[in-house]
Design an enzyme around this catalytic site. Structure first.
Site, PDB file in Angstrom:
ATOM      1  N   GLU A 178      46.698  42.608  38.255  1.00  0.00           N
ATOM      2  CA  GLU A 178      44.658  42.882  38.069  1.00  0.00           C
ATOM      3  C   GLU A 178      44.869  44.674  37.938  1.00  0.00           C
ATOM      4  O   GLU A 178      45.210  44.833  38.348  1.00  0.00           O
ATOM      5  CB  GLU A 178      44.263  42.929  39.786  1.00  0.00           C
TER       6      GLU A 178
ATOM      7  N   GLU B 127      34.992  40.902  44.469  1.00  0.00           N
ATOM      8  CA  GLU B 127      35.487  41.062  44.837  1.00  0.00           C
ATOM      9  C   GLU B 127      34.868  41.119  46.769  1.00  0.00           C
ATOM     10  O   GLU B 127      34.868  42.310  46.978  1.00  0.00           O
ATOM     11  CB  GLU B 127      36.743  40.121  45.575  1.00  0.00           C
TER      12      GLU B 127
END
Length: 410
Positions: free
Chosen positions: A214, A325
């Site tokens: 990520e 997120e």
């Protein structure tokens, strides 16, 4: 009227009892165990700091208080890994076909605060943000320092506190992803929460064998001690349980760039109804050695995740995700006002909402192709939503984000 003497006698008795208690030594488990526990904790923290903060040839003071150490590349934390000890960073790999600049507003290292005064690290070194004792003390525990909270996967996020608005592509064999995303400074309700915008490259199930690499930007006061958006990386091989970490806070990611400091603040940021500032990120699997490489901006190779770290990602990915997120702790029993992206809903569009543009994936032939069959999902759409679009300038793109607690999000 009743006599005050019984009351006074009671007070005197309590005072004498308190005096005797204060003159007596505390129980053995308090006098001996607490200092010993504190000493052990101090020693563990000191050992962790020594393992992370390597000898450097130069240190740079950033305007935001960070200290950036220029560490010889072969001494970086990655080479503490048993399978990397004694080795050196690899040479740059072959980039994906059809790879070209996407017109990013950010060229590379010049958008990080530590380098704003023209400072840089010498060739042969890598810039590493120095970890301080306070950074570790802010973590929930020494064991969890540098790791994401568990139970955070998108499909299972309804009760975990992690909330997402993402676009995603599913395929049998995927070998990377690329996108440009604008950078914001979302407001958080508490220092225990975070807000981020990133790319996930995923393989395995959404159970205990989940593999991810990520990269993106995040605001995380608990991790960094401030509210600045910072460039970050992450990896895990077991769904965020025991393996992997943010940035260089464990051995794993091998940094090759002497221009980008992972975990350092990004500046400037986008302005609501004003100038938009975005960065480009590319993650792809080197077809020759199999490692997952990361490029930041227009051509700056940050480094790579060695393939041996992974089980499923050792071969290929089966999903890529783009989006936002937040971690919502609900400290008072209701949703907090932590923002995702700009803090505004997707429907407000350009210069108001956060975006991902020029979405691409890397195929089996190491070619960058448009992210066809893009699906979008917001797991708490009243709080944070997402809208996918397509045009000739940006290809596949989407707007996303929201304010958190509001009339729509009680």
């Amino acid at each position: 009227m009743a006599s005050p003497l019984p009351f006074l006698q009671l007070i005197l008795t309590l005072l004498l009892a308190a005096a005797r208690a204060s003159s007596e030594p505390p129980p053995p488990n308090i006098t001996s165990a607490r200092p010993a526990d504190e000493l052990r904790k101090y020693r563990r923290i000191s050992a962790r700091l020594r393992s992370l903060n390597k000898p450097s040839s130069k240190s740079i003071q950033s305007p935001d208080g960070d200290i950036i150490d220029c560490v010889p590349s072969h001494l970086q934390p990655a080479f503490d890994h048993p399978l990397l000890q004694g080795s050196k960073p690899l040479d740059p790999p072959e980039r994906p076909k059809d790879h070209e600049s996407t017109g990013d507003m950010a060229a590379g290292w010049d958008i990080q605060l530590w380098a704003s005064a023209g400072e840089s690290c010498p060739e042969g070194t890598v810039p590493i943000r120095r970890t301080k004792e306070d950074d570790i003390l802010r973590a929930s525990s020494l064991r969890r320092f540098g790791k994401k909270p568990v139970a955070r996967t998108r499909q299972d996020s309804s009760g975990s506190g992690h909330e997402h608005a993402v676009g995603y592509v599913v395929g049998d064999e995927l070998y990377g992803a690329k996108a440009s995303l604008n950078v914001w400074r979302p407001r958080l309700s508490t220092s225990a929460e975070f807000s981020l915008s990133q790319i996930w490259v995923i393989s395995g199930s959404f159970g205990s064998d989940l593999n991810t690499v990520e990269a993106g930007w995040q605001v995380s006061p608990q991790l960094y001690g401030d509210s600045s958006p910072r460039f970050f990386t992450y990896w895990t091989t077991d769904a965020y349980q025991a393996t992997g970490c943010y940035n260089l806070l464990c051995s794993g990611f091998v940094q090759t760039s002497n221009k980008i400091a992972i975990g350092a603040a990004i500046s400037p940021t986008s302005v609501y109804n004003g100038r938009q500032f975005d960065i480009s990120l590319l993650i792809w699997k080197d077809p020759n050695h199999g490692h997952w490489w990361l490029e930041f901006g227009s051509g700056v190779l940050v480094g790579y995740w060695p393939s041996f770290l992974f089980s499923h990602l050792a071969t290929h990915a089966t999903m890529v995700q783009f989006g936002g997120e937040v971690f919502n702790t609900r400290p008072s029993g209701f949703h907090t006002a932590t923002q995702m992206g700009s803090g505004h809903y997707a429907g407000e569009g350009f210069a108001r909402a956060a975006y991902f543009r020029s979405l691409k994936v890397v195929d089996w032939d190491n070619s960058l192709i448009p992210a066809a069959n893009l699906r979008v999902l917001a797991d708490h759409p009243n709080c944070y939503d997402i809208q996918a679009r397509v045009n000739s300038a940006w290809g596949n793109y989407f707007y996303f984000g929201g304010p958190g607690r509001s009339v729509r999000c009680p």
